[in-house]
Design an enzyme around this catalytic site. Sequence first.
Site, mmCIF file in Angstrom:
data_model
loop_
_atom_site.group_PDB
_atom_site.id
_atom_site.type_symbol
_atom_site.label_atom_id
_atom_site.label_comp_id
_atom_site.label_asym_id
_atom_site.label_seq_id
_atom_site.Cartn_x
_atom_site.Cartn_y
_atom_site.Cartn_z
ATOM 1 C CG ASP A 7 -31.516 -34.470 18.533
ATOM 2 O OD1 ASP A 7 -31.696 -34.363 19.754
ATOM 3 O OD2 ASP A 7 -30.524 -35.394 18.386
ATOM 4 C CB CYS A 64 -28.729 -33.356 20.304
ATOM 5 S SG CYS A 64 -26.938 -32.998 20.665
ATOM 6 C CB THR A 66 -24.441 -35.574 24.520
ATOM 7 O OG1 THR A 66 -24.008 -35.314 22.867
ATOM 8 C CG2 THR A 66 -24.659 -37.048 24.383
ATOM 9 C CG HIS A 97 -14.883 -15.056 30.906
ATOM 10 N ND1 HIS A 97 -13.823 -15.667 31.383
ATOM 11 C CD2 HIS A 97 -15.514 -14.103 31.755
ATOM 12 C CE1 HIS A 97 -14.005 -15.314 32.632
ATOM 13 N NE2 HIS A 97 -14.757 -14.493 32.679
ATOM 14 C CG HIS A 133 -13.195 -11.409 28.518
ATOM 15 N ND1 HIS A 133 -12.420 -12.653 28.790
ATOM 16 C CD2 HIS A 133 -13.424 -10.969 29.668
ATOM 17 C CE1 HIS A 133 -12.289 -13.019 30.049
ATOM 18 N NE2 HIS A 133 -12.909 -11.862 30.780
HETATM 19 C C1 RB5 Z 1 -29.181 -39.164 19.097
HETATM 20 O O1 RB5 Z 1 -29.411 -40.414 19.327
HETATM 21 C C2 RB5 Z 1 -28.044 -38.592 19.598
HETATM 22 O O2 RB5 Z 1 -26.768 -39.161 19.044
HETATM 23 C C3 RB5 Z 1 -28.071 -36.959 19.467
HETATM 24 O O3 RB5 Z 1 -29.179 -36.643 20.441
HETATM 25 C C4 RB5 Z 1 -26.896 -36.277 20.258
HETATM 26 O O4 RB5 Z 1 -26.714 -36.859 21.406
HETATM 27 C C5 RB5 Z 1 -25.620 -36.332 19.348
HETATM 28 O O5 RB5 Z 1 -24.735 -35.798 19.614
#
Ligand code: RB5
Length: 142
Positions: A7, A64, A66, A97, A133
Amino acid sequence: MLGIGSDHGGFQLKQAIMAHLRQRGIEYKDFGTYTEASCDYPEYGRAVALAVAAGECDRGILICGTGIGISITANKVPGIRAALCSDCFSAEATRLHNDANILALGGRVVGEGLALKIVDTFLDTPFSGEERHARRIAKIEG
Ligand code: RB5
């Protein structure tokens, strides 16, 4: 063929990873996003996960902000084992694993230098093939 998607929160890191893949001569398909405009991570997580599950791509990389939302999305697709990694130990272990077929990264969590090392570790480490595994992986799908 590697599938890659992000994203807007992972867009910059995706650009850096794609440049790195080109340098290594690794073929990839970019499933987007293609701009820094705000967008919805499930669109890209699902597209790459479906391509990996269908065998169109051998493995995938998803990014993304996080790495959490996009990995949760990918793991909803049967046959996908997406691993969110912020260190090389986990990237190696999840290949050995879990035979993880998608690497998820947080573009706002790891710096570019570390992220590229994680990518290399993920791509260069084979599944151990050990029976215990393989047995555990088979149990994931129920
Ligand atoms: C976008 O702002 C953010 O929420 C997305 O990139 C991500 O971190 C979601 O898990």
